[in-house]
Design a protein around this motif. Sequence first.
Motif, mmCIF file in Angstrom:
data_model
loop_
_atom_site.group_PDB
_atom_site.id
_atom_site.type_symbol
_atom_site.label_atom_id
_atom_site.label_comp_id
_atom_site.label_asym_id
_atom_site.label_seq_id
_atom_site.Cartn_x
_atom_site.Cartn_y
_atom_site.Cartn_z
ATOM 1 N N LEU A 3 -3.482 9.991 -18.652
ATOM 2 C CA LEU A 3 -3.009 9.551 -17.336
ATOM 3 C C LEU A 3 -3.675 8.241 -16.950
ATOM 4 C CD1 LEU A 3 -2.597 11.851 -14.241
ATOM 5 C CD2 LEU A 3 -3.847 9.705 -14.034
ATOM 6 N N GLN A 4 -2.867 7.292 -16.501
ATOM 7 C CA GLN A 4 -3.358 6.048 -15.912
ATOM 8 C C GLN A 4 -2.638 5.842 -14.584
ATOM 9 O OE1 GLN A 4 -2.315 3.279 -19.074
ATOM 10 N NE2 GLN A 4 -4.455 3.175 -19.745
ATOM 11 N N HIS A 5 -3.278 5.130 -13.665
ATOM 12 C CA HIS A 5 -2.610 4.891 -12.387
ATOM 13 C C HIS A 5 -3.123 3.603 -11.746
ATOM 14 C CE1 HIS A 5 -6.281 7.208 -11.479
ATOM 15 N NE2 HIS A 5 -6.305 6.534 -10.345
ATOM 16 N N PHE A 6 -2.258 2.992 -10.924
ATOM 17 C CA PHE A 6 -2.654 1.802 -10.179
ATOM 18 C C PHE A 6 -1.767 1.677 -8.949
ATOM 19 C CE2 PHE A 6 0.419 0.505 -13.366
ATOM 20 C CZ PHE A 6 1.305 -0.288 -12.660
ATOM 21 N N ARG A 7 -2.259 0.929 -7.964
ATOM 22 C CA ARG A 7 -1.542 0.782 -6.700
ATOM 23 C C ARG A 7 -0.509 -0.330 -6.787
ATOM 24 N NH1 ARG A 7 -6.654 0.725 -2.460
ATOM 25 N NH2 ARG A 7 -7.448 2.818 -2.941
ATOM 26 N N LYS A 8 0.630 -0.082 -6.143
ATOM 27 C CA LYS A 8 1.613 -1.125 -5.881
ATOM 28 C C LYS A 8 1.714 -1.257 -4.358
ATOM 29 C CE LYS A 8 5.044 0.546 -8.421
ATOM 30 N NZ LYS A 8 6.273 0.610 -9.245
ATOM 31 N N LEU A 9 2.726 -1.963 -3.865
ATOM 32 C CA LEU A 9 2.806 -2.162 -2.415
ATOM 33 C C LEU A 9 2.939 -0.849 -1.666
ATOM 34 C CD1 LEU A 9 3.118 -3.835 0.170
ATOM 35 C CD2 LEU A 9 5.576 -3.969 -0.335
ATOM 36 N N ASP A 60 6.442 6.856 -9.762
ATOM 37 C CA ASP A 60 6.063 6.182 -8.524
ATOM 38 C C ASP A 60 5.859 7.239 -7.450
ATOM 39 O OD1 ASP A 60 5.939 3.582 -9.342
ATOM 40 O OD2 ASP A 60 7.899 2.996 -8.579
ATOM 41 N N VAL A 61 4.634 7.333 -6.933
ATOM 42 C CA VAL A 61 4.312 8.322 -5.900
ATOM 43 C C VAL A 61 4.116 7.563 -4.582
ATOM 44 C CG1 VAL A 61 2.809 10.227 -5.234
ATOM 45 C CG2 VAL A 61 3.145 9.691 -7.669
ATOM 46 N N THR A 62 5.020 7.773 -3.628
ATOM 47 C CA THR A 62 5.033 6.995 -2.392
ATOM 48 C C THR A 62 4.665 7.858 -1.189
ATOM 49 O OG1 THR A 62 6.842 5.661 -3.305
ATOM 50 C CG2 THR A 62 6.417 5.459 -0.944
ATOM 51 N N PRO A 63 3.572 7.519 -0.477
ATOM 52 C CA PRO A 63 3.271 8.234 0.774
ATOM 53 C C PRO A 63 4.391 8.004 1.789
ATOM 54 C CG PRO A 63 1.390 6.904 0.046
ATOM 55 C CD PRO A 63 2.567 6.493 -0.780
ATOM 56 N N GLN A 64 4.888 9.091 2.387
ATOM 57 C CA GLN A 64 5.987 8.983 3.334
ATOM 58 C C GLN A 64 5.741 9.892 4.526
ATOM 59 O OE1 GLN A 64 9.005 7.091 2.628
ATOM 60 N NE2 GLN A 64 9.614 7.564 0.533
ATOM 61 N N ILE A 65 6.256 9.461 5.664
ATOM 62 C CA ILE A 65 6.108 10.184 6.925
ATOM 63 C C ILE A 65 7.469 10.739 7.323
ATOM 64 C CG2 ILE A 65 5.574 9.935 9.385
ATOM 65 C CD1 ILE A 65 3.704 7.592 8.525
ATOM 66 N N VAL A 66 7.548 12.031 7.558
ATOM 67 C CA VAL A 66 8.820 12.639 7.955
ATOM 68 C C VAL A 66 9.264 12.053 9.295
ATOM 69 C CG1 VAL A 66 9.987 14.784 8.550
ATOM 70 C CG2 VAL A 66 8.270 14.778 6.733
ATOM 71 N N ALA A 67 10.519 11.604 9.352
ATOM 72 C CA ALA A 67 11.065 11.006 10.567
ATOM 73 C C ALA A 67 11.526 12.087 11.532
ATOM 74 C CB ALA A 67 12.233 10.095 10.208
ATOM 75 N N PRO A 68 11.653 11.746 12.811
ATOM 76 C CA PRO A 68 12.190 12.704 13.786
ATOM 77 C C PRO A 68 13.696 12.852 13.610
ATOM 78 C CG PRO A 68 11.785 10.607 14.840
ATOM 79 C CD PRO A 68 11.275 10.464 13.430
ATOM 80 N N ALA A 69 14.347 13.454 14.567
ATOM 81 C CA ALA A 69 15.789 13.675 14.490
ATOM 82 C C ALA A 69 16.538 12.343 14.434
ATOM 83 C CB ALA A 69 16.254 14.485 15.703
ATOM 84 N N GLN A 124 1.609 3.924 -8.822
ATOM 85 C CA GLN A 124 2.286 4.159 -10.100
ATOM 86 C C GLN A 124 1.373 4.969 -10.995
ATOM 87 O OE1 GLN A 124 4.516 1.024 -12.040
ATOM 88 N NE2 GLN A 124 3.865 1.731 -14.060
ATOM 89 N N VAL A 125 1.922 6.051 -11.548
ATOM 90 C CA VAL A 125 1.195 6.929 -12.455
ATOM 91 C C VAL A 125 1.906 6.900 -13.802
ATOM 92 C CG1 VAL A 125 0.354 9.264 -12.889
ATOM 93 C CG2 VAL A 125 0.509 8.411 -10.535
ATOM 94 N N ASN A 126 1.190 6.562 -14.855
ATOM 95 C CA ASN A 126 1.741 6.554 -16.205
ATOM 96 C C ASN A 126 1.193 7.746 -16.975
ATOM 97 O OD1 ASN A 126 3.012 4.120 -15.629
ATOM 98 N ND2 ASN A 126 1.339 2.885 -16.448
ATOM 99 N N LEU A 127 2.096 8.599 -17.445
ATOM 100 C CA LEU A 127 1.722 9.745 -18.257
ATOM 101 C C LEU A 127 2.101 9.471 -19.707
ATOM 102 C CD1 LEU A 127 3.067 12.663 -16.005
ATOM 103 C CD2 LEU A 127 0.792 11.636 -15.976
#
Length: 356
Positions: free
Chosen positions: A150-156, A173-182, A160-163
């Motif tokens: 496993l290798q990983h590095f940050r993008k904007l 690509d693992v992206t932090p996301q916030i659940v939106a309201p209605a 990015q995780v390379n297996l």
Amino acid sequence: MASRDEAVVREIIGHLNQATRVVTQHKQVVIKFTDEVSRYLANVSSGSLTGAHIRHSGSAYENLEVSSDADFDLILELGQPFAGSNLEVTGVRVGSFVHYKLKARELPKDPSQAIFFRRDGFLKSEELRMDAFTRFHDILRRVNLPNVSLQHFRKLSAMQVNLQSRGQKLELDVTPQIVAPAWNDCPGLVPMSSLPQCLQRYIINNERNRSPVFYFTPAIPEKERVLDWQVSLMLGFSLLEKHFLQNEVNIHDMVRLAKLVKDRLDWSKKYGFKSFHLKRLAIKHANTLRPLSTWNGFKTIIQLLLSYLTNNGVEDCFVQQHVIYSPQALKVNFLGELQQISLMGPDSVKSLALRH
């Protein structure tokens, strides 16, 4: 002639499905990775990743892959207090881009979470994203999968995780996301009634069940940044795109043919044209595409692209008056390629499929 066109299209899709079978095998490695990450996330009790979990999205989970080395998109869905039920949304248009800001209805009592909100209640999105990256980095350092490096590095916006498994490299690509309201609580969105019926039903059902519909991504491209970019966010609609393609089977194949051409001719690298541009265009023109054959629908997508690029650019299907793609400097070259594609027959597209 039309029946022969569709017969060649079925041959192309059949060839692409060979890649699907390989990607399905790769998914098993990704599942092992996400299971291991989820085990660590479940034990987080403070900070930005409290209550966070992983969701799957993107082309590999929409059966849009056109080669066996398809990438995987994963949503790192943040928990409370970083979720729509605790947040009020404001939107500010800057040119063709809409900046969104989130304000807490109630500031968190946990100091490790309260630090990501200003005194006026606005979420410090840049600090939240960087902290989420740091904490996720620490989790990745502890992940240990048999026979997988496993290798990983940050993008904007993503980590990015390379297996590496059995000589095969998988990119995630693992992206932090916030659940939106209605839907109706987020300014600037198109009326729900303008969306395809399958998406209207999906939104209504998910909102009723308090399940996510769309997300805020705590990142802003440099060219779109304004003075308050540290608290600005982008919208992400990957769940809606995925649901649309799963329900509109014929349009799915039209988009897959267009993605085949895009990938084989390297439009992402040359022109910055991404798969999500195709998906949004198909959603926006679903009523036009739905009654067409797969081949005629593919040709219509190319014609729509030509029309948009001849004018102001590709308009979004989810945000009002929002141009999501307008490559002014590259327009002439891209238009030339699109005009050539518009004249191609299915055998020429088949040759592109066989190229990889």
